[in-house]
Scaffold this motif. Structure first.
Motif, short mmCIF file in Angstrom:
data_model
loop_
_atom_site.label_atom_id
_atom_site.label_comp_id
_atom_site.label_asym_id
_atom_site.label_seq_id
_atom_site.Cartn_x
_atom_site.Cartn_y
_atom_site.Cartn_z
N VAL A 137 8.33 -17.46 40.69
CA VAL A 137 8.54 -16.30 41.54
C VAL A 137 8.45 -15.01 40.71
O VAL A 137 7.82 -14.03 41.12
CB VAL A 137 9.91 -16.39 42.28
CG1 VAL A 137 10.27 -15.08 42.94
CG2 VAL A 137 9.86 -17.52 43.30
N GLY A 138 9.04 -15.02 39.52
CA GLY A 138 8.98 -13.85 38.65
C GLY A 138 7.55 -13.52 38.24
O GLY A 138 7.16 -12.34 38.21
N ALA A 139 6.78 -14.54 37.91
CA ALA A 139 5.38 -14.31 37.52
C ALA A 139 4.57 -13.76 38.68
O ALA A 139 3.75 -12.85 38.51
CB ALA A 139 4.76 -15.61 37.01
N LEU A 140 4.78 -14.29 39.87
CA LEU A 140 4.07 -13.79 41.05
C LEU A 140 4.45 -12.35 41.34
O LEU A 140 3.60 -11.52 41.67
CB LEU A 140 4.36 -14.68 42.27
CG LEU A 140 3.74 -16.08 42.21
CD1 LEU A 140 4.25 -16.94 43.37
CD2 LEU A 140 2.22 -16.00 42.22
N TRP A 141 5.74 -12.04 41.21
CA TRP A 141 6.20 -10.67 41.45
C TRP A 141 5.59 -9.72 40.42
O TRP A 141 5.14 -8.63 40.74
CB TRP A 141 7.73 -10.60 41.43
CG TRP A 141 8.22 -9.20 41.62
CD1 TRP A 141 8.27 -8.49 42.78
CD2 TRP A 141 8.68 -8.32 40.60
NE1 TRP A 141 8.74 -7.23 42.55
CE2 TRP A 141 9.01 -7.09 41.21
CE3 TRP A 141 8.86 -8.45 39.23
CZ2 TRP A 141 9.50 -6.02 40.50
CZ3 TRP A 141 9.34 -7.37 38.51
CH2 TRP A 141 9.66 -6.17 39.16
N ALA A 142 5.56 -10.14 39.15
CA ALA A 142 4.99 -9.29 38.09
C ALA A 142 3.50 -9.05 38.35
O ALA A 142 3.01 -7.94 38.17
CB ALA A 142 5.21 -9.93 36.73
N ALA A 143 2.78 -10.08 38.79
CA ALA A 143 1.36 -9.92 39.10
C ALA A 143 1.18 -8.94 40.26
O ALA A 143 0.30 -8.07 40.22
CB ALA A 143 0.73 -11.26 39.43
#
Length: 128
Positions: free
Chosen positions: A19-25
C-alpha cells in the motif's frame, strides 16, 4: 496461536509495504507531470501547484517553481528544495530572489557558495 500471530504480522507488514509503495507511486505522478507532461496536460503553473501538495516529492515542484520562468521569487518556495539539493540553477535563482528582496548580504554569501562549485555554468554567472 503464536505462529499464526507471527504470520499475521508478516502479512500485515507486507500489505502495508505494498500500500505504501502504491501510494508513493501515485504521489510521485503529481510531480512527474511537471517535467514530463502528457498530451493535453494542464498548464505548467497548475501542474506545479498540484505537485507542491505532494507529501513525498513536493520539493521537486518547488524547485520547478523557482527555476522555471516565470520564476516564483517568494523566498519561502526555496525552503524545501534547498534542503534536498543545491545545484547551479537553484542557487542562481536563490541569489536573484535574495537580491530582489533587498537581502544583499545573504545574496553575497550564497554567491560565494556558488563560486565554490567551480563549474562552467556556475562561473558564467559571474561574467555579467
Amino acid at each position: 496461536a503464536e505462529v499464526a500471530a507471527g504470520r499475521w504480522g508478516v502479512r500485515a507488514a507486507g500489505a502495508a509495504m505494498v500500500v505504501g509503495a502504491l501510494w508513493a507511486a501515485w504521489d510521485h505522478r503529481r510531480v512527474e507531470s511537471i517535467f514530463t507532461p502528457a498530451p493535453g496536460a494542464a498548464p505548467l503553473s497548475q501542474r506545479i501547484a498540484d505537485g507542491s501538495r505532494s507529501a513525498l516529492f513536493g520539493h521537486h515542484a518547488d524547485y520547478a517553481a523557482v527555476t522555471t520562468p516565470p520564476r516564483d521569487t517568494d523566498l519561502r518556495r526555496f525552503e524545501r528544495p534547498l534542503r534536498q539539493l543545491i545545484d547551479t540553477r537553484l542557487l542562481i535563482a536563490y541569489i536573484e530572489a535574495l537580491k530582489a528582496d533587498g537581502r544583499t548580504a545573504e545574496a553575497l554569501y550564497a554567491a560565494q557558495r556558488l563560486r565554490e562549485f567551480r563549474r562552467p555554468d556556475a562561473q558564467s554567472y559571474f561574467k555579467d
